[in-house]
Scaffold this active site. Structure first.
Site, PDB file in Angstrom:
ATOM      1  N   ASP A 147       0.860  -1.182   0.000  1.00 44.97           N
ATOM      2  CA  ASP A 147       0.000   0.000   0.000  1.00 44.97           C
ATOM      3  C   ASP A 147       0.893   1.226   0.000  1.00 44.97           C
ATOM      4  OD1 ASP A 147      -2.930   0.972   0.505  1.00 44.97           O
ATOM      5  OD2 ASP A 147      -1.646   2.168   1.837  1.00 44.97           O
ATOM      6  N   GLU A 152      -4.877   2.430  -4.031  1.00 42.95           N
ATOM      7  CA  GLU A 152      -3.420   2.427  -3.989  1.00 42.95           C
ATOM      8  C   GLU A 152      -2.875   1.121  -3.402  1.00 42.95           C
ATOM      9  OE1 GLU A 152      -4.752   4.304  -0.085  1.00 42.95           O
ATOM     10  OE2 GLU A 152      -5.446   4.149  -2.150  1.00 42.95           O
TER      11      GLU A 152
END
Length: 622
Positions: free
Chosen positions: A488, A531
């Protein structure tokens, strides 16, 4: 093998021969019986005359001159011998008599004892001498009473007369008559055979012509016609046969024209009409079966494999290549070479793989015939050209452009001739395959778009949902581990809020490129959402996966992302777990990797955390 006319003539000749033999035997038997009957009557009459003459001699007292009487009777034409034998009762009464009257032979004894006349051929059944021995019976009735002179009982045998006569003249007459009859029958037989031969000649000639016409028809030549020689049934057969041949030629020619139009070729006017038509129709049947099969295939790879099997098994060409054109990338992919899938390019220059327009068939969209001019395409492999090989390249048109190319590599003149002959039928296969390949390519493209992230080009979460079971099965079969790394981007929301979503999207694209640059081609990089990314490292345990994840973390940390005119430094956090050591189910291991990711964020970000069981405690809060 005997012809019909010969068999018929032989059969009739045999019948005539049997008839002649039957007539001859029957005639000879009849003449023999007639001769014996005539001789019997003749001797019976003569015997009666002798009896009367002897009775008269006895009454007139001239009995002592009876020997001269018998000699004169024996001189009668047709008689060879005439003698009288006295019976025992007469000898007892009058004595032995003359010498010839006292020397009876066995037949005389038989007649004297039985009182019955005996008629036979002297010397056998075919002897010309006939003998009759007739008894004289004493009777008191009639013109002369025998008992007046002979002291014997009524019905006693007084003696017997033996007469021998020749029937040779009758036999000669019979043979002459039979000979004339046989000649007449033979003459009639010959005339009959000649007449039958003349009657059979049109039938035999017509049959021979039909036989010849049928033999030619078996070779595909239906042009032979039978001459109509009469207006009877034979002529009708000839007329109907010619009409049948005309109809067959008309229909087969029509079928051949239609088939040639269907395969887009010119009909061979000099070939075997029947065989060529049957061969082409059989080929079209196989084309239809091929079309049905490829329509039910799952992918274009299976269709290309079937095309390969057709070239190799149906048309018997050992050397060939199948290429697929990728217009998006302007290159050509080699699908199959000589029956080997995904084999490197062999029969063309490798340049065509990098630049599709280097292929003349792709560039022009036309059929390329390298058998007449080997240099027409400069991309043909120089080694093959030096070895004397030639080629035919057949483009497969899809959506107005060349979607694929089939290259036949020919080793000798025989293969060149076979390829020229097979070209129309091969093109029929390719025409049927073209829309199927196009449809499957579109379906594959559509499916690919649903499994890829449009912005980064990475696989998406849907891909993971569809192929997770396949990944687990692969690991079980190979007995190898698989590491799942969840990553992430740290503080990505700040980038979107500060610099806008366009900059954020650009950073995600750069980040995807960093991921792909630091993993193997066999590994999978997936945009899991926003993301958040997932990297699946195949054949890699947790320790190896940790090293890869940390390498990626460092690469991201060192990379400067472009945000307009500003360069940004970003970091990522990662958590990993491996299958099957951390869990026996894919989604369970993925959850453990996710838990490890949150642990990395909680511990300060920009780090990689390996899953441990204690991290699962309190994981429900995530």
């Amino acid at each position: 093998m005997l012809k019909l006319q010969t068999k018929t003539m032989l059969a009739l000749a045999f019948v005539m021969l049997i008839l002649t033999l039957v007539i001859t035997i029957a005639s000879l038997a009849s003449f023999r019986d007639f001769s014996i009957r005539a001789a019997t009557e003749h001797t019976r009459t003569t015997a009666e005359l002798i009896r009367v003459a002897l009775t008269e001699s006895m009454l007139n007292g001239t009995m002592h001159k009876r020997d001269s009487l018998l000699e004169r009777i024996a001189q009668v034409e047709g008689l060879d011998e005439a003698r009288v034998i006295r019976g025992p009762l007469v000898e007892e009464q009058f004595g032995d008599g003359l010498e010839m009257e006292s020397n009876p032979d066995p037949m005389d004894y038989q007649v004297l004892q039985s009182g019955e006349p005996v008629y036979s051929l002297v010397g056998g059944r075919f002897s010309p001498d006939f003998r009759a021995t007739i008894p004289y019976i004493a009777t008191s009735t009639g013109n002369v009473n025998c008992l007046n002179c002979h002291a014997v009982p009524e019905g006693s045998v007084l003696g017997a007369v033996t007469l021998t006569a020749s029937i040779d003249h009758m036999r000669k007459a019979a043979v002459l008559t039979v000979s004339v009859l046989v000649v007449a029958v033979v003459f009639f037989a010959v005339v009959s055979l000649l007449f039958l031969r003349r009657m059979l000649q049109p039938l035999v000639t017509t049959a021979n012509e039909i036989e010849y016409a049928v033999k030619k028809a078996k070779c595909g030549d239906f042009s032979v016609r039978v001459t109509q020689r009469s207006n009877d049934e034979i002529g009708t057969i000839a007329q109907h046969f010619n009409s049948l041949s005309d109809g067959i030629i008309s229909k087969l020619s029509e079928i051949r024209r239609n088939v040639a139009h269907l395969v887009q070729s010119s009909p061979n006017q000099k070939g075997d009409l029947l065989a060529d038509t049957a061969h082409t129709v059989s080929g079209l049947v196989r084309v239809a079966q091929f079309k049905q099969a490829i329509e039910e295939d799952e992918s274009s790879e299976e269709v290309f494999q079937r095309i390969s099997e057709v070239i190799q098994d149906v048309f018997q060409f050992p050397n060939y290549s199948i290429y697929e054109v990728d217009y998006n990338k302007k290159l050509i992919n080699t699908i199959n070479v000589d029956g080997i899938a995904q084999s490197p390019t062999q029969w063309c220059s490798p340049d065509i793989n990098e630049k599709c327009t280097a292929c003349r068939a792709v560039r022009t969209g036309h059929f390329i015939d390298g058998t007449e001019n080997n240099l027409i395409c400069r991309s043909f492999a120089p080694e093959a050209r030096q070895a004397g090989k030639t080629y035919l390249c057949l483009p497969v048109i899809q959506s107005g452009g060349v979607g694929s190319v089939i290259q036949l590599v020919l080793n000798n003149e025989k293969e060149v001739e076979e390829a020229q002959t097979a070209k129309p039928l091969i093109e029929s296969y390719l025409r049927e395959a073209a829309p199927v390949l196009q449809a499957k390519r579109l379906m594959a493209s559509l499916r690919e778009s649903t499994l890829n992230d449009a912005m980064t080009g990475l696989r998406n979460r849907r891909f993971l949902e569809e192929y997770s079971d396949t990944l687990v099965t692969q690991c079980k079969r190979r007995e190898t581990p698989m590491t799942l790394v969840m990553m992430d981007l740290d503080y990505f929301k700040t980038v979107n809020d500060t610099y806008g979503h366009d900059v954020g999207d650009s950073i995600l694209v750069d980040l995807a490129n960093i991921f792909k640059a630091n993993v193997r081609e066999s590994d999978l990089v997936i945009r899991y959402g926003g993301e958040e990314f997932l990297i699946i490292l195949l054949d890699t345990d947790a320790e190896g996966g940790f090293l890869v994840a940390d390498k990626i973390r460092k690469a991201v940390e060192e990379h400067q992302f472009q945000a307009g005119s500003i360069l940004l430094n970003k970091t990522i956090s990662a958590g990993l777990a491996d299958y099957p050591n951390d869990g026996q189910a894919f989604w369970q291991v993925l959850k453990y990797a996710d838990v490890s990711l949150y642990a990395a964020k909680d511990n300060g970000r920009n780090q990689v955390v390996r899953f441990t069981p204690d991290l699962w405690v309190g994981a429900e809060k995530y």
